[in-house]
Motif scaffolding. Structure first.
Motif, mmCIF file in Angstrom:
data_model
loop_
_atom_site.group_PDB
_atom_site.id
_atom_site.type_symbol
_atom_site.label_atom_id
_atom_site.label_comp_id
_atom_site.label_asym_id
_atom_site.label_seq_id
_atom_site.Cartn_x
_atom_site.Cartn_y
_atom_site.Cartn_z
ATOM 1 N N ALA A 94 -10.738 5.753 -11.650
ATOM 2 C CA ALA A 94 -11.190 6.722 -12.653
ATOM 3 C C ALA A 94 -11.853 6.047 -13.849
ATOM 4 N N ILE A 95 -11.339 4.885 -14.268
ATOM 5 C CA ILE A 95 -11.906 4.223 -15.447
ATOM 6 C C ILE A 95 -13.034 3.267 -15.092
ATOM 7 N N GLY A 96 -13.373 3.202 -13.788
ATOM 8 C CA GLY A 96 -14.513 2.394 -13.364
ATOM 9 C C GLY A 96 -14.249 0.907 -13.285
ATOM 10 N N HIS A 97 -12.969 0.506 -13.185
ATOM 11 C CA HIS A 97 -12.630 -0.910 -13.108
ATOM 12 C C HIS A 97 -12.184 -1.323 -11.703
ATOM 13 N N ALA A 98 -12.423 -0.488 -10.714
ATOM 14 C CA ALA A 98 -11.992 -0.807 -9.350
ATOM 15 C C ALA A 98 -12.851 -1.926 -8.761
ATOM 16 N N THR A 99 -12.200 -2.873 -8.124
ATOM 17 C CA THR A 99 -12.875 -3.934 -7.380
ATOM 18 C C THR A 99 -12.241 -4.005 -5.999
ATOM 19 N N THR A 100 -12.861 -4.748 -5.111
ATOM 20 C CA THR A 100 -12.276 -4.914 -3.779
ATOM 21 C C THR A 100 -10.875 -5.496 -3.878
ATOM 22 N N VAL A 101 -10.684 -6.444 -4.794
ATOM 23 C CA VAL A 101 -9.376 -7.084 -4.954
ATOM 24 C C VAL A 101 -8.335 -6.091 -5.455
ATOM 25 N N SER A 102 -8.676 -5.327 -6.493
ATOM 26 C CA SER A 102 -7.698 -4.380 -7.042
ATOM 27 C C SER A 102 -7.356 -3.284 -6.038
ATOM 28 N N ILE A 103 -8.354 -2.816 -5.301
ATOM 29 C CA ILE A 103 -8.096 -1.795 -4.275
ATOM 30 C C ILE A 103 -7.228 -2.377 -3.167
ATOM 31 N N ALA A 104 -7.506 -3.625 -2.773
ATOM 32 C CA ALA A 104 -6.727 -4.275 -1.717
ATOM 33 C C ALA A 104 -5.283 -4.485 -2.153
ATOM 34 N N VAL A 105 -5.058 -4.848 -3.424
ATOM 35 C CA VAL A 105 -3.695 -5.050 -3.922
ATOM 36 C C VAL A 105 -2.903 -3.741 -3.844
ATOM 37 N N CYS A 106 -3.527 -2.649 -4.273
ATOM 38 C CA CYS A 106 -2.859 -1.347 -4.188
ATOM 39 C C CYS A 106 -2.585 -0.978 -2.729
ATOM 40 N N GLY A 107 -3.534 -1.300 -1.847
ATOM 41 C CA GLY A 107 -3.334 -1.047 -0.419
ATOM 42 C C GLY A 107 -2.187 -1.858 0.150
ATOM 43 N N PHE A 108 -2.049 -3.100 -0.315
ATOM 44 C CA PHE A 108 -0.947 -3.963 0.135
ATOM 45 C C PHE A 108 0.397 -3.344 -0.248
ATOM 46 N N VAL A 109 0.493 -2.839 -1.465
ATOM 47 C CA VAL A 109 1.737 -2.210 -1.919
ATOM 48 C C VAL A 109 2.029 -0.952 -1.101
ATOM 49 N N SER A 110 0.993 -0.162 -0.835
ATOM 50 C CA SER A 110 1.183 1.056 -0.025
ATOM 51 C C SER A 110 1.644 0.701 1.388
ATOM 52 N N GLY A 111 1.035 -0.332 1.977
ATOM 53 C CA GLY A 111 1.441 -0.754 3.312
ATOM 54 C C GLY A 111 2.867 -1.255 3.352
ATOM 55 N N THR A 112 3.290 -1.924 2.283
ATOM 56 C CA THR A 112 4.677 -2.387 2.184
ATOM 57 C C THR A 112 5.636 -1.203 2.130
ATOM 58 N N ALA A 113 5.258 -0.170 1.383
ATOM 59 C CA ALA A 113 6.096 1.032 1.293
ATOM 60 C C ALA A 113 6.292 1.665 2.666
ATOM 61 N N VAL A 114 5.227 1.699 3.466
ATOM 62 C CA VAL A 114 5.317 2.272 4.816
ATOM 63 C C VAL A 114 6.332 1.496 5.661
ATOM 64 N N ALA A 115 6.347 0.169 5.506
ATOM 65 C CA ALA A 115 7.257 -0.665 6.289
ATOM 66 C C ALA A 115 8.716 -0.313 6.038
ATOM 67 N N PHE A 116 9.020 0.196 4.855
ATOM 68 C CA PHE A 116 10.412 0.534 4.530
ATOM 69 C C PHE A 116 10.762 1.988 4.821
ATOM 70 N N THR A 117 9.757 2.853 4.877
ATOM 71 C CA THR A 117 10.055 4.266 5.119
ATOM 72 C C THR A 117 10.064 4.631 6.600
ATOM 73 N N VAL A 118 9.230 3.974 7.410
ATOM 74 C CA VAL A 118 9.139 4.336 8.832
ATOM 75 C C VAL A 118 10.475 4.161 9.558
ATOM 76 N N PRO A 119 11.143 2.990 9.477
ATOM 77 C CA PRO A 119 12.428 2.860 10.190
ATOM 78 C C PRO A 119 13.506 3.804 9.658
ATOM 79 N N ALA A 120 13.470 4.063 8.337
ATOM 80 C CA ALA A 120 14.501 4.922 7.747
ATOM 81 C C ALA A 120 14.340 6.378 8.159
#
Length: 413
Positions: A110-136
């Motif tokens: 929204a503030i126009g500061h998105a980069t490939t790195v920042s988007i990838a970092v957020c994606g990494f955190v989201s993917g980590t969350a999936v790893a903990f919710t799927v088995p549960a």
């Protein structure tokens, strides 16, 4: 070992009792529906977030990889925790983590500061969350719902999710077109937060006492390997998923551009597949097969048909029909497999067994894409599609030859 869940109507006769009479299950379904509604919009918003900051195919590939890799890396950890911690608390924390990641991504976009790195970092955190919710999640359903109601419960959980798959992308496209990807990502974050609060209210007890995590992992692997039906289904599923994704998701759009009307016709094909998934869920609400695991294996066979139709260059109506049937078969397979898994694995092992199974099938994604890319350099696309169809059939047929597959049957009322 049900925990302090909100009780439904355990006193009712089995023929009258349904999962929806259970207040805890209704809470779980509502949380799943809300979360799925937001997640259906996320892929399109993520893609346009990358595009808007000047990224191309390579940047999008990096972002998608950083979302997928942590899920595979941390699934086993998530499986161990799902057998050691309260599954409702684990689901709460996983959804809260996903909400934080998507919320942070919405802000930087929204503030126009998105980069490939920042988007990838957020994606990494989201993917980590999936790893903990799927088995549960699988273990939580088995804690909430009696064994004889598990198939209906699994079908009811799939019903809203499949409906969202039909409507969600269109709604997401409208939100992105009118307001930009930041708003769609913010909606996704909000749905995760609401789902987290709903799941916290379940208050499920931890299945096991606290022991050594490494010891739990070793015992989990021993239990996984000792169940022939479980590891053979996982191996067959890995091959089948790799062949399906490589043929349908990767080569499908390319073939649609070559021999059909491109994106328009491929959109119809995707719609037929989503409609098939929804129809498959309805089938599972009415049909309760006894030979659950054998049905799950056989129901995967129709996935070969759309690949053959494209490989043989048949007209679009045949492809639409084949894809519809493949969707029906896939959803029946998922519900039957999930029910068999929940009924035949002890409560205290569901998290770890589910994690081992999920690791195999998630590894199929990069493996399938890589092998297809290599094969495309030697064979034409139609030949690769026919080869993928042959792999689907071979995986299912060989799995049916496993004696234990025919012993994993439904628990009756």
């Amino acid at each position: 070992m049900r925990g302090n869940v909100e009780k439904g109507v355990a006193e009712l006769p089995a023929k009258r009792a349904t999962p929806l009479r259970n207040a805890a299950f209704r809470r779980f379904v509502t949380a799943s529906l809300i979360s799925a509604a937001g997640s259906a919009m996320a892929p399109l918003a993520l893609a346009y977030s990358v595009i808007e900051q000047g990224g191309g195919t390579g940047a999008l590939g990096v972002v998608l990889a950083t979302t997928t890799v942590p899920t595979v890396l941390f699934l086993l950890v998530g499986g161990v925790l799902a057998d050691r911690m309260s599954r409702s608390r684990l689901l709460f924390l996983g959804n809260l983590l996903a909400a934080a990641a998507q919320g942070a991504l919405a802000v930087v976009v929204a503030i126009g500061h998105a980069t490939t790195v920042s988007i990838a970092v957020c994606g990494f955190v989201s993917g980590t969350a999936v790893a903990f919710t799927v088995p549960a999640a699988q273990g939580a359903v088995a804690q909430i719902v009696p064994a004889e109601q598990l198939q209906q419960a699994n079908a009811l959980l799939r019903l809203p999710g499949n409906a969202v798959k039909v409507l969600g992308p269109a709604v997401g496209g409208g939100v992105v077109a009118l307001s930009g990807p930041a708003w769609a990502l913010a909606c996704d974050a909000l749905t995760f937060a609401v789902a987290a609060l709903l799941l916290l209210g379940l208050r499920l007890d931890a299945p096991l006492g606290v022991t050594s995590a490494l010891s739990d992992l070793r015992e989990g692997w021993a239990g996984f390997w000792s169940r022939t039906w479980l590891w053979t289904y996982t191996v067959a599923g890995t091959v089948l998923v790799a062949a399906w994704l490589a043929g349908f998701q990767l080569l499908g759009p390319v073939v649609a551009a070559e021999q059909y009307a491109g994106a328009r016709d491929w959109g119809l094909v995707q719609g037929a597949f989503a409609a098939g998934l929804l129809a498959g869920t309805v089938v599972c609400l009415r049909w309760r097969p006894y030979r659950l695991l054998a049905v799950a294996v056989v129901a995967g066979l129709p996935l070969a048909v759309p690949l053959l139709v494209m490989g043989w260059g048949l007209p679009l109506p045949w492809l639409l029909l084949a894809t519809l049937l493949a969707g029906v078969g896939l959803d029946v397979a998922i519900v039957a497999w999930t029910t068999a898994f929940q009924q035949h694995v002890p409560q205290g092992e569901l998290g770890r067994m589910g994690a081992f199974n999920s690791v195999g099938e998630r590894l199929a994604i990069p493996i399938g894409y890589l092998l297809t890319a290599l094969a495309a350099g030697t064979w034409d696309n139609r030949t690769v599609l026919v080869a993928c169809a042959a792999l689907v059939v071979a995986a299912a047929v060989l799995n049916l030859c496993v004696r234990d597959v025919h012993r994993i049957n439904a628990t009756r009322d």
